[in-house]
Design an enzyme around this catalytic site. Structure first.
Site, PDB file in Angstrom:
ATOM      1  N   ILE A  62       0.829  -1.205   0.000  1.00 58.86           N
ATOM      2  CA  ILE A  62       0.000   0.000   0.000  1.00 58.86           C
ATOM      3  C   ILE A  62       0.861   1.252   0.000  1.00 58.86           C
ATOM      4  O   ILE A  62       0.559   2.230  -0.693  1.00 58.86           O
ATOM      5  CB  ILE A  62      -0.955  -0.017   1.210  1.00 58.86           C
TER       6      ILE A  62
ATOM      7  N   ASN B 267       1.836   4.842   7.513  1.00 58.55           N
ATOM      8  CA  ASN B 267       1.336   3.593   6.957  1.00 58.55           C
ATOM      9  C   ASN B 267       2.048   2.357   7.500  1.00 58.55           C
ATOM     10  O   ASN B 267       1.538   1.248   7.379  1.00 58.55           O
ATOM     11  CB  ASN B 267       1.470   3.654   5.427  1.00 58.55           C
TER      12      ASN B 267
ATOM     13  N   TYR C 286      -3.332  -7.183  17.050  1.00 58.45           N
ATOM     14  CA  TYR C 286      -3.396  -6.375  15.835  1.00 58.45           C
ATOM     15  C   TYR C 286      -4.701  -5.588  15.779  1.00 58.45           C
ATOM     16  O   TYR C 286      -4.709  -4.374  15.525  1.00 58.45           O
ATOM     17  CB  TYR C 286      -3.273  -7.275  14.612  1.00 58.45           C
TER      18      TYR C 286
ATOM     19  N   LYS D 184      -5.170  -1.439  15.901  1.00 58.99           N
ATOM     20  CA  LYS D 184      -5.792  -0.637  14.847  1.00 58.99           C
ATOM     21  C   LYS D 184      -7.003   0.136  15.372  1.00 58.99           C
ATOM     22  O   LYS D 184      -7.308   1.233  14.883  1.00 58.99           O
ATOM     23  CB  LYS D 184      -6.174  -1.523  13.661  1.00 58.99           C
TER      24      LYS D 184
ATOM     25  N   THR E  82      -1.447  -7.384  -1.302  1.00 61.98           N
ATOM     26  CA  THR E  82      -0.067  -6.932  -1.200  1.00 61.98           C
ATOM     27  C   THR E  82       0.882  -8.126  -1.261  1.00 61.98           C
ATOM     28  O   THR E  82       0.457  -9.282  -1.195  1.00 61.98           O
ATOM     29  CB  THR E  82       0.154  -6.194   0.124  1.00 61.98           C
TER      30      THR E  82
END
Length: 244
Positions: A18, A87, A150, A154, A185
């Site tokens: 990304i 990012n 995770y 976020k 990705t």
């Protein structure tokens, strides 16, 4: 398009996936981009694709000295900074009952601490019209089995945008969250394989994985004045995964 003409941007985690897609789009729209990442080989390969309007700085967002070097390079060459796309991030799978302190520390050091210091250290170079874009995740809204640390990290990133938008009132600097869903990705390919990606993509309303270029386009929107009345917002680019 030249929505970002003359702007200077920093993209962490900008050498692949990304981040690299966003760097390409930013440059296409007229920006000068500094990419920041931990692997010199990936940075070199990215620069070969990005061309003359890009620079690379090696380092980790969890290392404050590395971030200081990044922003010193930006100040020396460009004088100021218009856009920060925070990012860099990551996470690995551990089910409840198996989670370790080291696992939590690694995830939060990159995704939360790294995001905080990436932005905090950028602020002296930013002014009115500046745009801060944070990378969230659909997992921050829905949760994801096996990804407790995770998903929680976020969700924390989402709240940072709300808090910072309040704190940045009167500065003319906006802060928003870009939350991708399943995205094809290099990391996803390595982790899931072709069949795994098909299964993950089928969970979205659009029945496919997202392309990094689609996320990069959304990042360019948030970075530009086209989103000038947006701050503290979350833009979901997830094929509907966290919306239905």
């Amino acid at each position: 398009m030249t929505r970002l003409n003359g702007k200077t941007a920093v993209i962490t985690g900008g050498a692949t996936g990304i981040g690299l897609a966003a760097a390409k789009r930013f440059i296409e729209e007229g920006a000068f981009v500094f990419i920041f990442g931990r692997r010199q080989d990936a940075l070199d390969a990215a620069l070969a694709e990005l061309g003359l309007n890009a620079r690379a700085v090696k380092g980790s967002v969890s290392d404050e000295a590395d971030l200081d070097r990044l922003y010193a390079a930006v100040k020396a060459e460009r004088g100021s900074l218009d856009i920060i796309f925070a990012n860099a991030g990551g996470g690995s799978q551990l089910k409840l009952g198996e989670i370790t302190a080291a696992h939590i520390d690694e995830t939060f050091n990159i995704n939360v601490k790294g995001t905080i210091f990436t932005v905090q250290k950028a602020l002296p170079l930013m002014g009115e019209g500046g745009s801060i874009v944070l990378t969230g995740s659909s997992a921050g809204t829905t949760g994801a089995p096996g990804f407790s640390a995770y998903s929680a990290s976020k969700a924390a990133v989402r709240n940072l945008a709300r808090t910072w938008a309040e704190e940045l009132k009167g500065t003319g600097i906006r802060v928003n969250v870009l939350s991708p869903g399943p995205t094809a990705t290099e990391l996803a390919t390595a982790a899931l394989g072709e069949e795994g990606q098909k299964a993950y993509g089928s969970m979205t309303a659009l029945q496919r994985m997202g392309d990094p270029a689609e996320i990069g386009a959304a990042a360019a929107f948030l970075a530009s004045s086209d989103s000038s009345f947006m701050t503290a917002s979350e833009l979901a680019v997830d094929g509907g995964l966290a919306q239905l």
